[in-house]
Structures are given as structure tokens and as C-alpha cells.
Design an enzyme around this catalytic site. Structure first.
Site, PDB file in Angstrom:
ATOM      1  NE  ARG A  44      -3.885   1.955   2.551  1.00  0.00           N
ATOM      2  CZ  ARG A  44      -3.723   3.125   3.176  1.00  0.00           C
ATOM      3  NH1 ARG A  44      -2.573   3.419   3.762  1.00  0.00           N
ATOM      4  NH2 ARG A  44      -4.711   4.004   3.208  1.00  0.00           N
ATOM      5  CB  SER A 113     -12.166  -1.388   2.034  1.00  0.00           C
ATOM      6  OG  SER A 113     -10.774  -1.592   1.971  1.00  0.00           O
ATOM      7  CE  LYS A 144      -9.458   4.647   4.252  1.00  0.00           C
ATOM      8  NZ  LYS A 144      -9.585   3.589   3.264  1.00  0.00           N
TER       9      LYS A 144
END
Ligand code: TZP
Ligand code: MG
Length: 215
Positions: A44, A113, A144
Site C-alpha cells: 500500500r 474494503s 489512513k
């Protein structure tokens, strides 16, 4: 998809975040994750140039393959296909799961998600198009941006109704992982607690031990 056995049989799912890795690069950090026996790793990296992502992932695919671990790429379907990763993880505002499935083919792992009950119901209806779902953020997190915690009621809901295996994510640390487990989660995605640890291998082993002692 048979590689999902790695997801089901191992409680810790680790995710890269080079900016939080205390000066270490992703190659070094993933090397430590593999050394600790992690079998499910997500790449990520939202901010890097695509070329850097590609070069790094070429190496990471080789490393994870040699270690018998699964390598999933967040967001970038083209990158996942270019480096022949094991799968892709997408969010609610990415391309529709059906479209991503068509692009990556039948054999790759696809994760989605979810943050609320209606999203979980839609995920359930996707059946075989996806392989697992993310549930979170469970707690507040700096990792995040704009992440709003979903609270335990949604984790409880996922434990009861999710038709796919799910991974709890968001603010999970050694000190609270057993609380998340008590709401039915069996797989835990952890970013900052692991990538920022001084000793990544020890941290992973310690988290696993904490979980085992409580379960
Ligand atoms: N999705 C929901 S929360 C999150 C992502 C990618 C980040 C979790 O990071 P951390 O550091 O384990 O809280
Ligand atoms: Mg995403």
C-alpha cells in the site's frame, strides 16, 4: 481461490507504509515480515511514482513467492497485473469489483474494503467475485486519512453476517488486538504497529503470542 488458505490460517495480515517505517525501505520491511513468517502481505503506497512502485513490486513479488507468502496490491490493478501479484485490494470508490475481476482473471485474489452494513450486504451478494472483505477502521488511525472508526457494532455485524472471510483493520495494536478478537475477528490487518517497530520480527511474534494466550 486456494491461496486464501494463507489468509484463513494466519491471524496477522501486514501492510506496507514506507513513510512510517522509520527510515527503512519496503524491501527491508517486507524482508522482516517474511522472516517472522507472515504469509499475507499488502503493498500500500499511494504517493510514489508508478515507476518506483513497479520496480519495488517486481522485487517484492520475487521475495514473497520464494517465502510462500501471498502478495496483494492496494488500489492499482494495472500494477498488480504488470508484476503478476497474487491479488488486488480495492475500496468502495475504486472500479466496481465485477470489473476488477474481469481484468485480473479468475485465479487472483480480490479483497474489498467495507465500512458499514449496507456495504457488507452488497459484498455478500458479490459471492465468488471477491475473496475477502476488510472491516474497519475499528479504531481511530493516523495511517489512513479521513478514516472514521466504525465501532465494534460493525465488527459484530460482520462476524455474524459476512459470507466471506474478513480482516479487521484500523488502529489495531498489540494492546487492543484481543478486544477486536472478542468481537469475532480472526484475521487482523496491522500497519503502523508493525512497520514502525524497532524490531519488526519480535513485534510480530509478540502480537501472535498475545493473541494465542487470549483466544
Ligand atoms: N484502511 C482502514 S484503516 C487503514 C486502512 C488502510 C489503516 C490502518 O493502519 P494502522 O496503522 O494499522 O492503524
Ligand atoms: Mg484503496
Amino acid at each position: 481461490r486456494k491461496e486464501m488458505e494463507h489468509f484463513i490460517n494466519n491471524p496477522i495480515y501486514t501492510i506496507t507504509a514506507e513513510a512510517m517505517s522509520n527510515g527503512r525501505n519496503n524491501i527491508e520491511v517486507v524482508g522482516k515480515m517474511l522472516e517472522a513468517g507472515i504469509k499475507f502481505i499488502q503493498y500500500r503506497e499511494k504517493e510514489k511514482p508508478a515507476l518506483e512502485r513497479y520496480q519495488e513490486c517486481m522485487q517484492l513479488v520475487k521475495m514473497t513467492k520464494e517465502a510462500g507468502a501471498i502478495f496483494i496490491i492496494d488500489d492499482f490493478v494495472d500494477l498488480a497485473m504488470a508484476v503478476n501479484a497474487d491479488g488486488v485490494h480495492i475500496g468502495q470508490t475504486d472500479l466496481p469489483p465485477q470489473v476488477v475481476r474481469q481484468l485480473i482473471g479468475e485465479d487472483k485474489i480480490l479483497g474489498l474494503s467495507t465500512h458499514e452494513e449496507s456495504q457488507l450486504q452488497k459484498a455478500n451478494e458479490l459471492g465468488d467475485i471477491i475473496d475477502y472483505i476488510g472491516v474497519g477502521p475499528v479504531y481511530a488511525t493516523q495511517t489512513k486519512k479521513d478514516a472514521v472508526p466504525v465501532g465494534f457494532s460493525y465488527v459484530d455485524y460482520a462476524s455474524k453476517y459476512a459470507k466471506h472471510p474478513f480482516v479487521a483493520i484500523g488502529g489495531i495494536k498489540e494492546h487492543n488486538i484481543c478486544e477486536v478478537a472478542s468481537h469475532g475477528a480472526k484475521t487482523f490487518a496491522i500497519v503502523s504497529e508493525i512497520v514502525s517497530a524497532d524490531d519488526i520480527v519480535n513485534k510480530i511474534k509478540s502480537i501472535e503470542k498475545t493473541l494465542q494466550n487470549k483466544l
